[in-house]
Design an enzyme around this catalytic site. Structure first.
Site, PDB file in Angstrom:
ATOM      1  N   LYS A  53       0.837  -1.204   0.000  1.00 54.06           N
ATOM      2  CA  LYS A  53       0.000   0.000   0.000  1.00 54.06           C
ATOM      3  C   LYS A  53       0.874   1.257   0.000  1.00 54.06           C
ATOM      4  O   LYS A  53       0.612   2.212  -0.743  1.00 54.06           O
ATOM      5  CB  LYS A  53      -0.938  -0.018   1.223  1.00 54.06           C
ATOM      6  N   GLN A  97      -5.244  -1.794   9.250  1.00 50.32           N
ATOM      7  CA  GLN A  97      -5.008  -3.103   8.627  1.00 50.32           C
ATOM      8  C   GLN A  97      -5.618  -4.209   9.493  1.00 50.32           C
ATOM      9  O   GLN A  97      -5.409  -4.245  10.701  1.00 50.32           O
ATOM     10  CB  GLN A  97      -3.493  -3.317   8.452  1.00 50.32           C
ATOM     11  N   ASP A 120     -11.194   2.535   3.212  1.00 51.28           N
ATOM     12  CA  ASP A 120     -11.388   1.078   3.082  1.00 51.28           C
ATOM     13  C   ASP A 120     -12.872   0.744   2.900  1.00 51.28           C
ATOM     14  O   ASP A 120     -13.217  -0.353   2.476  1.00 51.28           O
ATOM     15  CB  ASP A 120     -10.906   0.380   4.361  1.00 51.28           C
TER      16      ASP A 120
END
Ligand code: GUN
Length: 290
Positions: A53, A97, A120
């Site tokens: 990322k 995460q 996200d």
């Protein structure tokens, strides 16, 4: 029939190029778009995902900052950081995460993220927006699949879509997004009886079950579009999806490989959502000046 292979790297390249131009336009107005990534513990797969990322952000000119915590960090400490990032005007996207260590209340952590920075798309508000068809940030993996279908001009409206896998991250949002595009959607999962009876009806088959060789050629209609979201490491070290690629390829019209299919799209759509967020958060007066 031998399927056309959808090249995830090519689609990702096109989306990233477009993102790079949008980042440059923001920078020209004095805005540096930024993503904050929070990682707790030392899960090796998560370390790799976060490194990817960061690399993708750098590639398009996004600033990324990684906040690392030890596995035994109390969840309130991480939530306090999220609240300060919510208030930081230099941060346009916040990502935690997953998975988080067991002491974490995952839903509470995700709901601490501002809906406006939830790149996200995991916040309850954005998930609810998917149901109504007006989410701010579609979750990255199903969004990537949607982009791949668009790239190949594969129509969705009126098509029979079967999604295998009902996870919160892939299966459920994928089904909602395709329903929004007027597909006829069926969701199958681990307890579905006689899976083949349903998959054989699919014009578009999206598989995200995490089981190698789950989908065999006899389960696929001739000419179907087959999207394999699975990533499985075999005992011999090979990386494979959930679909018997060589077998199904002889029958499908389009198929995504693993690796090199949906994988590159997930991180690309994260970059895309962060750029989108920065554009949304630019104060109106600054837009008027541009
Ligand atoms: N863990 C596995 N996939 C994902 C993802 O798409 N986002 C986050 N935050 N964590 C993950």
């Amino acid at each position: 029939m031998v399927a056309k292979i959808i090249d995830g790297h090519a689609v990702a390249r096109q989306v990233r190029e477009e993102c790079r131009e949008r980042v440059a336009a923001l920078q020209a107005r004095g805005i540096q778009p930024g993503l904050a990534v929070i990682i707790v513990g030392d899960n090796p797969a998560s370390q790799v995902y976060v490194a990817n990322k960061v690399k993708a952000c750098t590639e398009v000119g996004l600033k990324s900052t990684v906040h690392r915590f030890a596995a035994d960090t109390p969840d309130r400490e991480v939530e306090a950081l999220i609240r300060s990032l919510n208030a930081d005007p230099e941060v346009h996207g916040i990502l935690v995460q997953l998975p988080l260590p067991p002491q974490f209340n995952v839903r509470r952590v995700l709901e601490t993220i501002s809906q406006e920075k939830d790149v996200d798309g995991f916040h309850l508000y954005n998930v609810g927006g998917l149901v109504l068809g007006n989410t701010i940030f579609p979750p990255c993996t199903p969004y990537g699949v949607q982009k791949m279908l668009e790239y190949e001009d594969i129509p969705v409206e009126g098509q029979n879509v079967v999604v295998v896998g009902a996870s919160n991250i892939v299966g459920k949002p994928m089904a909602l997004m395709l329903m929004q595009k007027d597909a006829t959607v069926c969701i199958c999962h681990a307890k579905t009886r006689d899976l083949a009876q349903l998959t054989i009806l699919a014009d578009i088959l999206v598989v995200a079950a995490g089981r190698p060789n789950l989908i065999l050629p006899q389960m696929v209609k001739t000419g179907a579009v087959v999207i394999d979201v699975g990533i499985n490491r075999l005992p011999d070290g090979r990386l494979v999806g959930d679909v018997d690629f060589e077998g199904v390829r002889q029958k499908a019209s389009y198929i995504t490989p693993v690796p090199g299919g949906v994988g590159p799209m997930t991180v690309t759509m994260l970059v895309h959502n962060t750029v989108q967020s920065a554009e949304r958060l630019v104060p109106a007066e600054q837009l008027a000046e541009a």
